[in-house]
Design an enzyme around this catalytic site. Sequence first.
Site, PDB file in Angstrom:
ATOM      1  CG  ASP A 233      -3.962 -28.021  37.961  1.00 33.96           C
ATOM      2  OD1 ASP A 233      -4.233 -27.653  36.791  1.00 33.96           O
ATOM      3  OD2 ASP A 233      -4.756 -27.897  38.920  1.00 33.96           O
ATOM      4  CB  CYS A 273      -6.291 -32.063  35.240  1.00 33.36           C
ATOM      5  SG  CYS A 273      -6.056 -30.371  35.817  1.00 33.36           S
TER       6      CYS A 273
HETATM    7  N1   CP Z   1      -9.642 -30.844  33.477  1.00 34.78           N
HETATM    8  C1   CP Z   1     -10.812 -30.180  33.481  1.00 34.78           C
HETATM    9  O1   CP Z   1     -11.621 -30.290  34.398  1.00 34.78           O
HETATM   10  O2   CP Z   1     -11.008 -29.415  32.382  1.00 34.78           O
HETATM   11  P1   CP Z   1     -12.160 -28.313  32.192  1.00 34.78           P
HETATM   12  O3   CP Z   1     -11.903 -27.240  33.230  1.00 34.78           O
HETATM   13  O4   CP Z   1     -11.985 -27.798  30.796  1.00 34.78           O
HETATM   14  O5   CP Z   1     -13.476 -28.950  32.407  1.00 34.78           O
HETATM   15  N1  NVA Z   2      -6.805 -26.387  39.491  1.00 31.73           N
HETATM   16  C1  NVA Z   2      -7.518 -26.053  38.268  1.00 31.73           C
HETATM   17  C2  NVA Z   2      -8.053 -27.288  37.632  1.00 31.73           C
HETATM   18  C3  NVA Z   2      -8.763 -27.041  36.327  1.00 31.73           C
HETATM   19  C4  NVA Z   2      -9.327 -28.301  35.722  1.00 31.73           C
HETATM   20  C5  NVA Z   2      -8.629 -25.068  38.575  1.00 31.73           C
HETATM   21  O1  NVA Z   2      -9.353 -25.268  39.562  1.00 31.73           O
HETATM   22  O2  NVA Z   2      -8.778 -24.090  37.839  1.00 31.73           O
END
Ligand code: CP
Ligand code: NVA
Length: 315
Positions: A233, A273
Amino acid sequence: MPVNTLHGRDVLTLADLTPDEVRLVLDRAVAHKRMWRQAAGGRPSHGGKYAAIIMLKPSLRTRVSFEVACRNLGIEPVILGPGDAFSRSETVHDTVKVLDRFVDLIVLRTFEQSHVEQVAEHAEAPVINALTDDHHPCQGLADLLTIEEHLERLAGVRFVYVGDGNNMANTYLLAGALTGMHVTVASPLGYQPDPGVVAQAISLTERHGTGAQIAVVADPRDAACGADVIATDTWASMGQEAEHAARVAAFAGFTVDDEMMALAAPDALFMHCLPAHRGEEVTDSVIDSAESVVFDEAENRLWAQQALISLLMER
Ligand code: CP
Ligand code: NVA
């Protein structure tokens, strides 16, 4: 037909679910995916209901997938941004009491975990956490669905997360505890997951007897050896933008690249993600490889959340 124990419940972290409830959501997600793809009958409808979808941080996948999931189920989504709810010094209590007069479901993306907890405390409607600084349970459910689709099992899968000990790391630790997936988080010292969540994952594993092996390590290459899945991530989550340069330095050696994937099991999956920062936590060659399932994860947000909503709303 298994009993639906989820009616009216809040889902603020994956620890709010039992292993049986995770199974209920995943099985329903598979059923919905099939039903909607085949234009088959028997589709559930929750017509006449409304959902407030409150996004206090940016979002592409979560916003679109929740909106489509609601519309698929006949629920009217009402999208709210930072200027609309929890603004103008209005208290959480007052905001939630107002929302409860209009809507049947509250979906909230925010900063502190305590914010979704307070909302759930005051709300009569079920509350779903659509990401906080500490947890992202809907992404966790979508990722379990994706792993099971590709590997045909969860228990015993060797899942390695390489990167920041953030909301996704916490979510995967709990996902492993509930399903028996072995989860190793490899993060630099100073960026490892909250020890409280690690302890919670170990205790949930023991309580539910799932047999998951939970580990936090500092060497990503050792962790990657023999993995069935390597996930990563962003190194700087939403709200941490000012730390970006310091984090790029701290995470040197944690990029998921072809060399790291070569240490994993043959045909190991790559997961993220999204949004991805190509050239930082993952290279183009890995995220664009045949083993990358990142867009399946994105699509499965819809089916996992649609399943969850229908279980929370149905009597
Ligand atoms: N993975 C995810 O939650 O993407 P967004 O931040 O675009 O909603
Ligand atoms: N760790 C990231 C996930 C985004 C879907 C955030 O919190 O920005």
